[in-house]
Scaffold this motif. Structure first.
Motif, PDB file in Angstrom:
ATOM      1  N   UNK A 166      61.200  27.465  49.667  1.00  0.00           N
ATOM      2  CA  UNK A 166      61.879  28.233  48.624  1.00  0.00           C
ATOM      3  C   UNK A 166      63.385  28.039  48.805  1.00  0.00           C
ATOM      4  N   UNK A 167      63.961  27.213  47.933  1.00  0.00           N
ATOM      5  CA  UNK A 167      65.330  26.777  48.214  1.00  0.00           C
ATOM      6  C   UNK A 167      66.232  26.704  46.985  1.00  0.00           C
ATOM      7  N   UNK A 168      65.786  27.191  45.849  1.00  0.00           N
ATOM      8  CA  UNK A 168      66.650  27.206  44.675  1.00  0.00           C
ATOM      9  C   UNK A 168      66.665  25.935  43.868  1.00  0.00           C
ATOM     10  N   UNK A 169      65.805  24.972  44.173  1.00  0.00           N
ATOM     11  CA  UNK A 169      65.718  23.745  43.385  1.00  0.00           C
ATOM     12  C   UNK A 169      64.283  23.246  43.403  1.00  0.00           C
ATOM     13  N   UNK A 170      63.993  22.267  42.562  1.00  0.00           N
ATOM     14  CA  UNK A 170      62.661  21.686  42.519  1.00  0.00           C
ATOM     15  C   UNK A 170      62.696  20.281  43.098  1.00  0.00           C
ATOM     16  N   UNK A 171      61.661  19.932  43.854  1.00  0.00           N
ATOM     17  CA  UNK A 171      61.599  18.590  44.413  1.00  0.00           C
ATOM     18  C   UNK A 171      60.337  18.385  45.218  1.00  0.00           C
ATOM     19  N   UNK A 172      60.084  17.128  45.567  1.00  0.00           N
ATOM     20  CA  UNK A 172      58.910  16.797  46.380  1.00  0.00           C
ATOM     21  C   UNK A 172      59.237  15.604  47.267  1.00  0.00           C
ATOM     22  N   UNK A 173      58.784  15.666  48.490  1.00  0.00           N
ATOM     23  CA  UNK A 173      58.848  14.521  49.390  1.00  0.00           C
ATOM     24  C   UNK A 173      57.739  14.654  50.423  1.00  0.00           C
ATOM     25  N   UNK A 174      57.374  13.562  51.022  1.00  0.00           N
ATOM     26  CA  UNK A 174      56.383  13.607  52.090  1.00  0.00           C
ATOM     27  C   UNK A 174      56.782  12.633  53.183  1.00  0.00           C
ATOM     28  N   UNK A 175      56.334  12.924  54.392  1.00  0.00           N
ATOM     29  CA  UNK A 175      56.623  12.052  55.519  1.00  0.00           C
ATOM     30  C   UNK A 175      55.483  12.141  56.528  1.00  0.00           C
ATOM     31  N   UNK A 176      55.493  11.234  57.477  1.00  0.00           N
ATOM     32  CA  UNK A 176      54.451  11.173  58.493  1.00  0.00           C
ATOM     33  C   UNK A 176      54.985  11.729  59.807  1.00  0.00           C
ATOM     34  N   UNK A 177      54.149  12.519  60.482  1.00  0.00           N
ATOM     35  CA  UNK A 177      54.519  13.071  61.791  1.00  0.00           C
ATOM     36  C   UNK A 177      53.300  12.982  62.704  1.00  0.00           C
ATOM     37  N   UNK A 178      53.418  12.228  63.761  1.00  0.00           N
ATOM     38  CA  UNK A 178      52.327  12.024  64.717  1.00  0.00           C
ATOM     39  C   UNK A 178      51.054  11.547  64.013  1.00  0.00           C
ATOM     40  N   UNK A 179      51.228  10.708  63.008  1.00  0.00           N
ATOM     41  CA  UNK A 179      50.089  10.152  62.297  1.00  0.00           C
ATOM     42  C   UNK A 179      49.500  11.050  61.234  1.00  0.00           C
ATOM     43  N   UNK A 180      50.155  12.173  60.941  1.00  0.00           N
ATOM     44  CA  UNK A 180      49.674  13.113  59.930  1.00  0.00           C
ATOM     45  C   UNK A 180      50.676  13.214  58.780  1.00  0.00           C
ATOM     46  N   UNK A 181      50.180  13.582  57.619  1.00  0.00           N
ATOM     47  CA  UNK A 181      51.020  13.638  56.417  1.00  0.00           C
ATOM     48  C   UNK A 181      51.530  15.051  56.178  1.00  0.00           C
ATOM     49  N   UNK A 182      52.848  15.177  56.034  1.00  0.00           N
ATOM     50  CA  UNK A 182      53.493  16.453  55.731  1.00  0.00           C
ATOM     51  C   UNK A 182      54.015  16.366  54.297  1.00  0.00           C
ATOM     52  N   UNK A 183      53.428  17.132  53.401  1.00  0.00           N
ATOM     53  CA  UNK A 183      53.812  17.139  51.982  1.00  0.00           C
ATOM     54  C   UNK A 183      54.693  18.356  51.716  1.00  0.00           C
ATOM     55  N   UNK A 184      55.894  18.116  51.197  1.00  0.00           N
ATOM     56  CA  UNK A 184      56.896  19.175  51.065  1.00  0.00           C
ATOM     57  C   UNK A 184      57.258  19.407  49.605  1.00  0.00           C
ATOM     58  N   UNK A 185      57.096  20.631  49.153  1.00  0.00           N
ATOM     59  CA  UNK A 185      57.428  21.019  47.788  1.00  0.00           C
ATOM     60  C   UNK A 185      58.615  21.978  47.824  1.00  0.00           C
ATOM     61  N   UNK A 186      59.677  21.640  47.123  1.00  0.00           N
ATOM     62  CA  UNK A 186      60.833  22.522  46.979  1.00  0.00           C
ATOM     63  C   UNK A 186      60.691  23.281  45.662  1.00  0.00           C
ATOM     64  N   UNK A 187      60.826  24.600  45.725  1.00  0.00           N
ATOM     65  CA  UNK A 187      60.646  25.450  44.544  1.00  0.00           C
ATOM     66  C   UNK A 187      61.791  26.437  44.409  1.00  0.00           C
ATOM     67  N   UNK A 188      62.133  26.756  43.181  1.00  0.00           N
ATOM     68  CA  UNK A 188      63.170  27.754  42.923  1.00  0.00           C
ATOM     69  C   UNK A 188      62.651  29.170  43.116  1.00  0.00           C
TER      70      UNK A 188
END
Length: 265
Positions: free
Chosen positions: A32-54
């Motif tokens: 929850x950060x006041x903007x909209x967005x999406x990104x994902x990255x890998x950590x220790x072989x696992x997928x972290x999906x990140x959604x930014x929402x207002x």
């Protein structure tokens, strides 16, 4: 079994979150950060999906993560939990040992001032003992939650109209939907102390908000449960307010909870 973390955060650097929390599984992060967005990255072989929402509100952020959850198991979490190495295996083993359990509540170490529960052994969670558990203790079979169509309240918790309580209401709804909930003595992590987003002392708002929550939790039994709560905690919570004044505030909150909001706000 596949475990997926559902993380609720506010204004975080999501790229460093997995390392700070010691994530060992896939994760969905709602920032929850006041903007909209999406990104994902890998950590220790696992997928972290990140959604930014207002939008703000912990209940809304948990619902946003739950609707996207796709792991066989899900674990609700906050940004300030650091997980023990091997926590994923512990959670998966607990569900293998309790194949009829839809949800298991695990131990997370916290500061003494924030401690509301500690499971000394395994037990069934029912209507009379569900009200002490935070959301970050909850792991569940994702399909069971989706089938039960349960959600977190948008009225309670950080960023909402009323203070905390969204976790208790969620567990109540899960029990009403017929889900089997177990408590486990297994420790999976530790909460790092930070300034609370909702607690500002045992003031008038605290007691009135608690009264509103008790209306939704206990219905006609809200008043006696309020009295029991205050008598049990008067030494700590009512030093300045006085338990009689606090009781009046809780009853006012119960009345407010029972009345529909016609303000248009």
């Amino acid at each position: 079994m596949g475990l997926q973390m559902l993380v609720s955060t506010v204004n975080q650097d999501v790229r460093s979150l997995a390392e700070r929390m010691n994530m060992e599984t896939d994760a969905i992060v709602i920032n929850q950060c006041g903007c909209f967005g999406y990104e994902e990255y890998s950590h220790k072989g696992h997928t972290v999906r990140c959604y930014s929402l207002k939008e703000r509100g912990v209940g809304l952020s948990r619902n946003s993560a739950l609707m996207r959850a796709e792991g066989e198991l899900c674990l609700f979490s906050d940004e300030d939990i650091v997980y023990d190495t091997g926590y994923a295996g512990k959670i998966e083993e607990a569900f293998r040992n309790h194949r009829d359990a839809d949800m298991i509540l695990f131990n997370v170490k916290v500061a003494p001032s924030r401690k509301t529960y500690w499971n000394e052994g395994e037990k069934r969670v029912r209507w009379y003992n569900y009200g002490r558990y935070p959301a970050y203790s909850i792991a569940a079979r994702t399909d069971a939650l989706h089938r039960a169509n349960v959600n977190f309240s948008l009225l309670f918790g950080g960023g909402a109209k009323y203070s905390n309580g969204e976790d208790s209401l969620f567990l109540r709804d899960c029990l009403k939907a017929g889900l089997k909930i177990m408590a486990s003595s297994v420790v999976i992590g530790e909460e790092k102390e930070r300034e609370s987003t909702w607690f500002h002392g045992y003031n008038d708002k605290f007691f009135k908000d608690r009264g509103v929550l008790y209306h939704f939790l206990y219905g006609r039994m809200a008043v006696p449960f309020s009295l029991r709560f205050l008598l049990a905690h008067r030494g700590e919570m009512c030093k300045e307010t006085g338990w009689k004044h606090a009781y009046g505030l809780m009853k006012a909150g119960i009345r407010e909870g029972a009345e529909p909001d016609r303000s248009g706000k």
